[in-house]
Design a protein around this motif. Structure first.
Motif, PDB file in Angstrom:
ATOM      1  N   VAL A  63       0.837  -1.201   0.000  1.00 51.79           N
ATOM      2  CA  VAL A  63       0.000   0.000   0.000  1.00 51.79           C
ATOM      3  C   VAL A  63       0.872   1.250   0.000  1.00 51.79           C
ATOM      4  O   VAL A  63       1.816   1.363   0.774  1.00 51.79           O
ATOM      5  CB  VAL A  63      -0.937   0.001   1.237  1.00 51.79           C
ATOM      6  CG1 VAL A  63      -1.813   1.243   1.250  1.00 51.79           C
ATOM      7  CG2 VAL A  63      -1.791  -1.260   1.257  1.00 51.79           C
ATOM      8  N   GLU A  64       0.522   2.190  -0.864  1.00 44.70           N
ATOM      9  CA  GLU A  64       1.256   3.447  -0.971  1.00 44.70           C
ATOM     10  C   GLU A  64       0.487   4.557  -0.260  1.00 44.70           C
ATOM     11  O   GLU A  64      -0.737   4.619  -0.337  1.00 44.70           O
ATOM     12  CB  GLU A  64       1.399   3.795  -2.452  1.00 44.70           C
ATOM     13  CG  GLU A  64       2.221   5.017  -2.735  1.00 44.70           C
ATOM     14  CD  GLU A  64       2.341   5.229  -4.239  1.00 44.70           C
ATOM     15  OE1 GLU A  64       1.423   5.826  -4.846  1.00 44.70           O
ATOM     16  OE2 GLU A  64       3.344   4.762  -4.800  1.00 44.70           O
ATOM     17  N   GLY A  65       1.220   5.412   0.451  1.00 45.72           N
ATOM     18  CA  GLY A  65       0.614   6.599   1.033  1.00 45.72           C
ATOM     19  C   GLY A  65       0.419   6.559   2.541  1.00 45.72           C
ATOM     20  O   GLY A  65      -0.059   7.526   3.118  1.00 45.72           O
ATOM     21  N   MET A  66       0.784   5.464   3.190  1.00 49.57           N
ATOM     22  CA  MET A  66       0.634   5.382   4.647  1.00 49.57           C
ATOM     23  C   MET A  66       1.901   5.935   5.300  1.00 49.57           C
ATOM     24  O   MET A  66       3.008   5.570   4.896  1.00 49.57           O
ATOM     25  CB  MET A  66       0.434   3.930   5.091  1.00 49.57           C
ATOM     26  CG  MET A  66      -0.757   3.252   4.502  1.00 49.57           C
ATOM     27  SD  MET A  66      -0.986   1.560   5.128  1.00 49.57           S
ATOM     28  CE  MET A  66       0.562   0.781   4.677  1.00 49.57           C
ATOM     29  N   SER A  67       1.723   6.801   6.311  1.00 47.34           N
ATOM     30  CA  SER A  67       2.911   7.407   6.906  1.00 47.34           C
ATOM     31  C   SER A  67       2.836   7.651   8.409  1.00 47.34           C
ATOM     32  O   SER A  67       3.820   8.079   8.997  1.00 47.34           O
ATOM     33  CB  SER A  67       3.207   8.737   6.208  1.00 47.34           C
ATOM     34  OG  SER A  67       2.114   9.622   6.399  1.00 47.34           O
ATOM     35  N   CYS A  68       1.679   7.395   9.031  1.00 50.90           N
ATOM     36  CA  CYS A  68       1.558   7.773  10.443  1.00 50.90           C
ATOM     37  C   CYS A  68       0.547   6.897  11.174  1.00 50.90           C
ATOM     38  O   CYS A  68      -0.095   6.025  10.576  1.00 50.90           O
ATOM     39  CB  CYS A  68       1.143   9.234  10.547  1.00 50.90           C
ATOM     40  SG  CYS A  68      -0.506   9.555   9.869  1.00 50.90           S
ATOM     41  N   GLY A  69       0.400   7.143  12.438  1.00 54.97           N
ATOM     42  CA  GLY A  69      -0.547   6.404  13.259  1.00 54.97           C
ATOM     43  C   GLY A  69      -1.979   6.543  12.779  1.00 54.97           C
ATOM     44  O   GLY A  69      -2.769   5.609  12.877  1.00 54.97           O
ATOM     45  N   HIS A  70      -2.335   7.711  12.271  1.00 56.48           N
ATOM     46  CA  HIS A  70      -3.679   7.899  11.732  1.00 56.48           C
ATOM     47  C   HIS A  70      -3.912   6.941  10.567  1.00 56.48           C
ATOM     48  O   HIS A  70      -4.988   6.362  10.437  1.00 56.48           O
ATOM     49  CB  HIS A  70      -3.888   9.340  11.257  1.00 56.48           C
ATOM     50  CG  HIS A  70      -5.196   9.526  10.549  1.00 56.48           C
ATOM     51  ND1 HIS A  70      -5.316   9.374   9.192  1.00 56.48           N
ATOM     52  CD2 HIS A  70      -6.436   9.796  11.010  1.00 56.48           C
ATOM     53  CE1 HIS A  70      -6.581   9.556   8.852  1.00 56.48           C
ATOM     54  NE2 HIS A  70      -7.281   9.815   9.931  1.00 56.48           N
ATOM     55  N   CYS A  71      -2.910   6.766   9.732  1.00 58.46           N
ATOM     56  CA  CYS A  71      -3.013   5.841   8.593  1.00 58.46           C
ATOM     57  C   CYS A  71      -3.261   4.417   9.080  1.00 58.46           C
ATOM     58  O   CYS A  71      -4.096   3.700   8.535  1.00 58.46           O
ATOM     59  CB  CYS A  71      -1.733   5.882   7.756  1.00 58.46           C
ATOM     60  SG  CYS A  71      -1.353   7.495   7.043  1.00 58.46           S
ATOM     61  N   LEU A  76       4.421   0.494   8.428  1.00 67.85           N
ATOM     62  CA  LEU A  76       4.563   1.756   7.704  1.00 67.85           C
ATOM     63  C   LEU A  76       5.859   1.805   6.899  1.00 67.85           C
ATOM     64  O   LEU A  76       5.858   2.268   5.757  1.00 67.85           O
ATOM     65  CB  LEU A  76       4.513   2.937   8.679  1.00 67.85           C
ATOM     66  CG  LEU A  76       3.180   3.181   9.380  1.00 67.85           C
ATOM     67  CD1 LEU A  76       3.326   4.303  10.397  1.00 67.85           C
ATOM     68  CD2 LEU A  76       2.084   3.496   8.384  1.00 67.85           C
ATOM     69  N   ALA A  77       6.955   1.335   7.480  1.00 69.11           N
ATOM     70  CA  ALA A  77       8.252   1.394   6.803  1.00 69.11           C
ATOM     71  C   ALA A  77       8.259   0.568   5.521  1.00 69.11           C
ATOM     72  O   ALA A  77       8.811   0.984   4.500  1.00 69.11           O
ATOM     73  CB  ALA A  77       9.363   0.924   7.743  1.00 69.11           C
ATOM     74  N   ALA A  78       7.634  -0.594   5.562  1.00 72.68           N
ATOM     75  CA  ALA A  78       7.598  -1.473   4.396  1.00 72.68           C
ATOM     76  C   ALA A  78       6.430  -1.161   3.468  1.00 72.68           C
ATOM     77  O   ALA A  78       6.399  -1.616   2.325  1.00 72.68           O
ATOM     78  CB  ALA A  78       7.513  -2.930   4.849  1.00 72.68           C
TER      79      ALA A  78
END
Length: 66
Positions: free
Chosen positions: A6-14, A35-37
């Protein structure tokens, strides 16, 4: 076990948004977001395409896995 790239995830909210989207389809789903992967792993009874669609409805792009 379903694994989505999945593209676009970067934080706890994601993480929360993706987890809740999948659990809307299957309340008993076990969801792990890395998130890192950029991966989402889900142990779920929901169809892979339905899971991918739910993640995309949250605004993320599913690159593979569905």
């Amino acid at each position: 076990m379903l694994t989505l790239q999945v593209e676009g995830m970067s934080c706890g909210h994601c993480v929360r948004a993706v987890t809740e989207a999948i659990r809307t389809l299957d309340p008993k789903a076990e969801v792990q977001v890395d998130l890192a992967a950029g991966t989402v792993r889900a142990e779920t009874a929901a169809a892979p395409r339905a899971v991918a669609a739910a993640v995309e409805e949250e605004g993320y792009k599913v690159l593979s896995g569905a």
